[in-house]
Design an enzyme around this catalytic site. Sequence first.
Site, short mmCIF file in Angstrom:
data_model
loop_
_atom_site.label_atom_id
_atom_site.label_comp_id
_atom_site.label_asym_id
_atom_site.label_seq_id
_atom_site.Cartn_x
_atom_site.Cartn_y
_atom_site.Cartn_z
N ALA A 13 0.81 -1.22 0.00
CA ALA A 13 0.00 0.00 0.00
C ALA A 13 0.84 1.27 0.00
CB ALA A 13 -0.93 -0.02 1.21
N ARG A 93 10.74 -4.62 -10.84
CA ARG A 93 11.92 -4.83 -11.69
C ARG A 93 12.62 -3.49 -11.87
NH1 ARG A 93 11.93 -6.39 -17.92
NH2 ARG A 93 9.97 -5.26 -17.81
N ARG A 99 13.06 -10.66 -15.70
CA ARG A 99 11.91 -11.13 -14.92
C ARG A 99 12.22 -12.43 -14.17
NH1 ARG A 99 6.73 -9.83 -15.75
NH2 ARG A 99 6.23 -12.03 -15.58
N GLN A 113 0.91 -15.19 1.71
CA GLN A 113 -0.30 -14.39 1.46
C GLN A 113 -1.43 -15.29 0.95
OE1 GLN A 113 0.66 -10.87 -0.83
NE2 GLN A 113 1.89 -10.03 0.82
N ASP A 160 -1.72 -4.41 -20.33
CA ASP A 160 -1.29 -4.76 -21.69
C ASP A 160 -2.46 -4.58 -22.66
OD1 ASP A 160 1.24 -5.87 -20.58
OD2 ASP A 160 -0.15 -7.27 -19.66
N HIS A 188 2.18 -11.94 -18.63
CA HIS A 188 2.46 -10.50 -18.55
C HIS A 188 3.98 -10.33 -18.59
CE1 HIS A 188 2.54 -6.33 -17.53
NE2 HIS A 188 3.29 -6.59 -16.49
P1 NAD Z 1 7.01 -0.12 -5.11
O1 NAD Z 1 8.37 -0.65 -4.81
O2 NAD Z 1 6.80 1.32 -5.26
O3 NAD Z 1 6.03 -0.62 -3.99
C1 NAD Z 1 6.01 -1.94 -3.56
C2 NAD Z 1 5.56 -1.91 -2.12
O4 NAD Z 1 5.35 -3.25 -1.71
C3 NAD Z 1 6.59 -1.30 -1.17
O5 NAD Z 1 5.96 -0.27 -0.39
C4 NAD Z 1 7.01 -2.48 -0.31
O6 NAD Z 1 7.31 -2.09 1.03
C5 NAD Z 1 5.77 -3.34 -0.38
N1 NAD Z 1 5.99 -4.76 -0.08
C6 NAD Z 1 7.07 -5.51 -0.37
N2 NAD Z 1 6.90 -6.75 0.11
C7 NAD Z 1 5.69 -6.78 0.70
C8 NAD Z 1 4.96 -7.78 1.39
N3 NAD Z 1 5.46 -9.00 1.57
N4 NAD Z 1 3.75 -7.46 1.87
C9 NAD Z 1 3.24 -6.23 1.71
N5 NAD Z 1 3.88 -5.23 1.09
C10 NAD Z 1 5.10 -5.52 0.58
O7 NAD Z 1 6.49 -0.92 -6.40
P2 NAD Z 1 5.30 -0.55 -7.38
O8 NAD Z 1 5.80 0.34 -8.42
O9 NAD Z 1 4.12 -0.14 -6.57
O10 NAD Z 1 5.04 -1.97 -8.10
C11 NAD Z 1 4.54 -3.07 -7.39
C12 NAD Z 1 4.57 -4.31 -8.26
O11 NAD Z 1 3.71 -4.19 -9.39
C13 NAD Z 1 5.95 -4.62 -8.86
O12 NAD Z 1 6.16 -6.01 -8.79
C14 NAD Z 1 5.81 -4.22 -10.32
O13 NAD Z 1 6.72 -4.91 -11.15
C15 NAD Z 1 4.39 -4.66 -10.56
N6 NAD Z 1 3.73 -4.11 -11.76
C16 NAD Z 1 2.88 -4.94 -12.43
C17 NAD Z 1 2.21 -4.50 -13.54
C18 NAD Z 1 1.26 -5.39 -14.31
O14 NAD Z 1 0.78 -4.95 -15.37
N7 NAD Z 1 0.95 -6.60 -13.87
C19 NAD Z 1 2.42 -3.17 -13.97
C20 NAD Z 1 3.27 -2.35 -13.25
C21 NAD Z 1 3.92 -2.82 -12.13
C1 LMR Z 2 4.69 -3.02 -16.69
O1 LMR Z 2 4.16 -3.73 -17.55
O2 LMR Z 2 4.67 -1.77 -16.77
C2 LMR Z 2 5.42 -3.64 -15.55
O3 LMR Z 2 4.96 -4.95 -15.35
C3 LMR Z 2 6.89 -3.60 -15.79
C4 LMR Z 2 7.65 -4.21 -14.65
O4 LMR Z 2 8.42 -5.14 -14.92
O5 LMR Z 2 7.46 -3.76 -13.49
#
Ligand code: NAD
Ligand code: LMR
Length: 329
Positions: A13, A93, A99, A113, A160, A188
Amino acid sequence: MTRTPVNVTVTGAAGQIGYALLFRIASGHLLGADVPVKLRLLEIPQGLKAAAGTAMELDDCAFPLLSGIEITDDPNVAFDGANVALLVGARPRTKGMERGDLLAANGGIFKPQGKAINDHAADDIKVLVVGNPANTNALIARSAAPDVPAERFTAMTRLDHNRAISQLAAKTGSAVSDIKRLTIWGNHSATQYPDIFHAEIAGKNAAETVNDEVWLADTFIPTVAKRGAAIIEARGASSAASAANAAIDHVHTWVNGTAAGDWTSMGIPSDGSYGVPEGLISSFPVTTKDGAYEIVQGLEINDFSRARIDASVKELAEERDAVRELGLI
Ligand code: NAD
Ligand code: LMR
């Protein structure tokens, strides 16, 4: 009549996606403008203070639909009675990181979780995994939750899907709202396959309208598939607001239904459709109604599409095998 609030748990969060997501959930964009929500924020201990700061800001918005916020570092508390769980918290990442490197780093987060969801969530729990590698993290969480119907664990490919619609609209000079029936298949990741062969632009077949296989193969598909990496390169951080927006879209569509004549893309446990091995969490074209989804059946898959779907599914199978070896499923 006052409705009972829906319990929405958000992990990570205090992260950047969390910050873009929570205000929209609290203002009614996730579930509907008449649905009150109670937020549970899960963070690791180091993230609790920042999460508390975000909660102060949420209070300061005086959102009429927000009926409470709880912050915790204990998954058993965070998922207690949860109706919707957005598993965002993970290690993003960073530049130059593949990845595959993320599997070991993040796998451990999703097993506990998943178990906490299994033991404490509400019977109607719906889970969206956003944290990468999203499909395989969803597989890990699902495997740790044998008492929850498998189909409640989903992974986000809506970003996507939205990216593909935007690129197709720009290419054809059409409105995004005219584009229907686009599909993201597979993982993804950079192997994902955005498919326009069944998509429509203002009622006309999209592939025929574009009529440019070179653009499709050499520009459209790589632009969509590598957009996440391009954003990391440009921003120095992974996509956040667009990812939060897609998470909102994913859950809103799951709960409230797809429009007639359209479908969306969701990473879901395969039932074996389209040759995707059962159990892999792979992206499919789905319609949704009354809080449930169904894979769109009967689409003809041409050779161009088949090779690309198979390549992405192969990657998913390899990720599954890797986490199995790590004892995560
Ligand atoms: P971020 O680093 O800003 O935030 C992640 C947060 O998760 C941090 O505050 C961290 O303290 C917390 N965290 C870590 N481990 C945890 C746990 N075990 N329990 C609860 N909280 C925990 O990252 P972000 O930019 O918010 O991105 C989060 C994730 O989303 C990344 O893995 C990123 O690659 C992914 N992402 C996915 C997509 C998609 O399309 N599926 C797109 C963008 C980002
Ligand atoms: C995205 O598609 O923007 C993210 O999943 C990229 C990443 O690896 O965090």
